[in-house]
Design a protein around this motif. Structure first.
Motif, PDB file in Angstrom:
ATOM      1  N   VAL A 130       0.452  -1.423  -0.392  1.00  0.00           N
ATOM      2  CA  VAL A 130      -0.189   0.257  -0.212  1.00  0.00           C
ATOM      3  C   VAL A 130       0.998   1.341  -0.489  1.00  0.00           C
ATOM      4  O   VAL A 130       0.592   2.162  -0.871  1.00  0.00           O
ATOM      5  N   CYS A 131       2.036   1.333   0.883  1.00  0.00           N
ATOM      6  CA  CYS A 131       2.949   2.634   1.047  1.00  0.00           C
ATOM      7  C   CYS A 131       3.292   2.538  -0.324  1.00  0.00           C
ATOM      8  O   CYS A 131       3.868   3.995  -1.009  1.00  0.00           O
ATOM      9  N   ASN A 132       3.893   1.543  -1.326  1.00  0.00           N
ATOM     10  CA  ASN A 132       4.636   1.776  -2.500  1.00  0.00           C
ATOM     11  C   ASN A 132       3.439   2.042  -3.589  1.00  0.00           C
ATOM     12  O   ASN A 132       4.232   3.314  -4.273  1.00  0.00           O
ATOM     13  N   ALA A 133       2.601   1.577  -3.080  1.00  0.00           N
ATOM     14  CA  ALA A 133       1.808   2.386  -4.624  1.00  0.00           C
ATOM     15  C   ALA A 133       1.097   3.062  -4.028  1.00  0.00           C
ATOM     16  O   ALA A 133       1.441   4.712  -5.076  1.00  0.00           O
ATOM     17  N   ASN A 157      11.225  -0.358  -0.802  1.00  0.00           N
ATOM     18  CA  ASN A 157      10.086  -0.025   0.831  1.00  0.00           C
ATOM     19  C   ASN A 157      10.817   1.278   1.229  1.00  0.00           C
ATOM     20  O   ASN A 157      11.082   2.049   0.744  1.00  0.00           O
ATOM     21  N   LEU A 158       9.993   1.463   2.516  1.00  0.00           N
ATOM     22  CA  LEU A 158      10.308   2.853   3.155  1.00  0.00           C
ATOM     23  C   LEU A 158      11.406   3.618   2.994  1.00  0.00           C
ATOM     24  O   LEU A 158      11.754   4.716   3.201  1.00  0.00           O
ATOM     25  N   ALA A 159      12.630   2.209   3.570  1.00  0.00           N
ATOM     26  CA  ALA A 159      13.811   2.998   3.931  1.00  0.00           C
ATOM     27  C   ALA A 159      13.881   3.655   2.598  1.00  0.00           C
ATOM     28  O   ALA A 159      14.767   4.459   2.493  1.00  0.00           O
ATOM     29  N   GLU A 160      14.239   2.549   1.220  1.00  0.00           N
ATOM     30  CA  GLU A 160      14.666   2.830   0.144  1.00  0.00           C
ATOM     31  C   GLU A 160      14.057   4.099  -0.021  1.00  0.00           C
ATOM     32  O   GLU A 160      14.482   5.139  -1.329  1.00  0.00           O
ATOM     33  N   ASP A 167      -7.435  -0.265  -8.757  1.00  0.00           N
ATOM     34  CA  ASP A 167      -7.619  -1.896  -8.039  1.00  0.00           C
ATOM     35  C   ASP A 167      -6.242  -2.119  -8.586  1.00  0.00           C
ATOM     36  O   ASP A 167      -5.458  -3.031  -8.524  1.00  0.00           O
ATOM     37  N   THR A 168      -6.302  -2.130 -10.652  1.00  0.00           N
ATOM     38  CA  THR A 168      -5.598  -2.385 -11.387  1.00  0.00           C
ATOM     39  C   THR A 168      -3.812  -2.332 -10.632  1.00  0.00           C
ATOM     40  O   THR A 168      -3.320  -2.994 -11.042  1.00  0.00           O
ATOM     41  N   LYS A 169      -3.584  -0.945 -10.275  1.00  0.00           N
ATOM     42  CA  LYS A 169      -2.525  -0.991 -10.108  1.00  0.00           C
ATOM     43  C   LYS A 169      -2.206  -1.170  -8.171  1.00  0.00           C
ATOM     44  O   LYS A 169      -0.818  -1.583  -8.629  1.00  0.00           O
ATOM     45  N   LEU A 170      -2.613  -0.894  -7.532  1.00  0.00           N
ATOM     46  CA  LEU A 170      -2.909  -1.578  -6.738  1.00  0.00           C
ATOM     47  C   LEU A 170      -2.665  -3.338  -6.079  1.00  0.00           C
ATOM     48  O   LEU A 170      -1.133  -3.849  -5.666  1.00  0.00           O
ATOM     49  N   ARG A 171      -3.022  -3.602  -7.099  1.00  0.00           N
ATOM     50  CA  ARG A 171      -3.147  -4.978  -6.919  1.00  0.00           C
ATOM     51  C   ARG A 171      -1.699  -6.083  -7.942  1.00  0.00           C
ATOM     52  O   ARG A 171      -0.668  -6.778  -7.397  1.00  0.00           O
ATOM     53  N   TRP A 172      -1.601  -4.971  -8.684  1.00  0.00           N
ATOM     54  CA  TRP A 172      -0.222  -4.925  -9.537  1.00  0.00           C
ATOM     55  C   TRP A 172       1.133  -5.101  -8.288  1.00  0.00           C
ATOM     56  O   TRP A 172       1.904  -5.618  -8.335  1.00  0.00           O
ATOM     57  N   VAL A 173       1.523  -3.991  -8.015  1.00  0.00           N
ATOM     58  CA  VAL A 173       2.139  -3.434  -6.955  1.00  0.00           C
ATOM     59  C   VAL A 173       2.186  -4.564  -5.631  1.00  0.00           C
ATOM     60  O   VAL A 173       3.614  -5.121  -5.393  1.00  0.00           O
ATOM     61  N   GLY A 186       0.906  -7.816  -6.079  1.00  0.00           N
ATOM     62  CA  GLY A 186       1.413  -9.044  -6.922  1.00  0.00           C
ATOM     63  C   GLY A 186       2.882  -8.835  -6.570  1.00  0.00           C
ATOM     64  O   GLY A 186       3.680 -10.058  -6.241  1.00  0.00           O
ATOM     65  N   GLU A 187       3.724  -7.286  -6.626  1.00  0.00           N
ATOM     66  CA  GLU A 187       5.105  -7.856  -6.933  1.00  0.00           C
ATOM     67  C   GLU A 187       5.285  -8.167  -5.195  1.00  0.00           C
ATOM     68  O   GLU A 187       6.618  -8.721  -5.267  1.00  0.00           O
ATOM     69  N   HIS A 188       5.156  -7.879  -4.316  1.00  0.00           N
ATOM     70  CA  HIS A 188       5.180  -7.549  -2.887  1.00  0.00           C
ATOM     71  C   HIS A 188       4.931  -9.164  -2.760  1.00  0.00           C
ATOM     72  O   HIS A 188       6.082 -10.042  -2.178  1.00  0.00           O
ATOM     73  N   ILE A 189       4.083 -10.089  -2.846  1.00  0.00           N
ATOM     74  CA  ILE A 189       3.860 -10.809  -2.176  1.00  0.00           C
ATOM     75  C   ILE A 189       4.843 -12.065  -2.787  1.00  0.00           C
ATOM     76  O   ILE A 189       4.925 -13.349  -2.600  1.00  0.00           O
TER      77      ILE A 189
END
Ligand code: GLU
Length: 254
Positions: A195-198, A214-217, A236-242, A244-247
């Motif tokens: 969520v923070c990343n998106a 990540n937050l530090a980066e 939702d599309t963008k959020l789900r994509w980001v 997915g990368e994290h998961i």
């Protein structure tokens, strides 16, 4: 150089919306990237609408996102006397029972402060160096600066970030209203880092092709000069994509 000091100042009158979370993130990134400090301040002068349970929920949501603060929480409701003191010094006019300054109402008939007065006074007293908030507050700045100058203080620097907008149509109506809150994203199973990343990608350019940060980066790379200039769509599309990368990046155990 004076160290930077910013504030995140939600009104505890509703759940933490993703737009507000993004403002919190903006302030956090700026404070962390400049070695400054972040104050959490509750703008709770509207006693009828402010709610301690909502305040606790906002703290919980910020904590879930991984956004910490250095000072506070402080409350405007605890500084009513200070605002009355400033009101007495300002060249105000009384109109329809309320107090006006430069043609705008800044206090109610009973002298209790409204947003502009309390915010201007606090930004001075809290030694805020930069007010970072959404463009929806652009029209408030002139009045707040005028109040600050009238009390003989130096205004902070103001930066208004473009907004997060929701695309029209069925998909996003899902994200409108109650579903556009941090709490809803948490319940749906999104990772806070995603969520923070998106939200961060919707806010600024981090000077890298790497999407997963990540937050530090992000704090390391953040630069106020690289805020996007246009409003960003949050969907939702963008959020789900980001997400997915994290998961995919976390271990099975995690
Ligand atoms: N309490 C205000 C809000 O939540 C703060 C605005 C500001 O940053 O001055 O919109």
């Amino acid at each position: 150089m004076t160290p930077t000091r910013v504030r995140f100042a939600p009104s505890p009158t509703g759940s933490l919306h993703v737009g507000s979370a993004r403002t919190a993130l903006l302030n956090w990134l700026f404070a962390r990237s400049t070695g400054g400090s972040l104050l959490l301040r509750f703008d709770d002068t509207d006693a009828g609408r402010s709610d301690a349970a909502l305040e606790a929920a906002i703290i919980e949501d910020l904590t879930w996102l991984g956004l910490d603060w250095d000072d506070g929480p402080v409350h405007q409701s605890e500084r009513i006397e200070r605002y009355a003191e400033v009101l007495a010094e300002l060249p105000v006019t009384r109109r329809d029972g309320a107090y006006e300054f430069e043609g705008r109402v800044i206090a109610r008939a009973d002298g209790s402060p409204l947003y502009h007065l309390a915010t201007a006074v606090d930004d001075v007293d809290d030694a805020i160096t930069h007010v970072l908030r959404g463009r929806d507050h652009l029209s408030n700045t002139e009045l707040q600066v005028a109040i600050i100058r009238a009390i003989g203080a130096q205004p902070p620097e103001y930066v208004h970030a473009p907004l997060l907008v929701f695309e029209d149509g069925a998909k996003v109506s899902k994200r409108k209203g109650d579903r556009a809150t941090v709490g809803a994203l948490c319940e749906e199973g999104f990772l806070p880092a995603a969520v923070c990343n998106a939200l961060a990608l919707s806010l600024a350019d981090f000077g890298t092709d790497e999407v997963m940060l990540n937050l530090a980066e992000m704090a390391e790379r953040f630069d106020l000069a690289r805020l996007h200039s246009a409003d960003s769509q949050f969907d939702d599309t963008k959020l789900r994509w980001v997400s997915g990368e994290h998961i995919r990046a976390i271990s099975d155990e995690q």
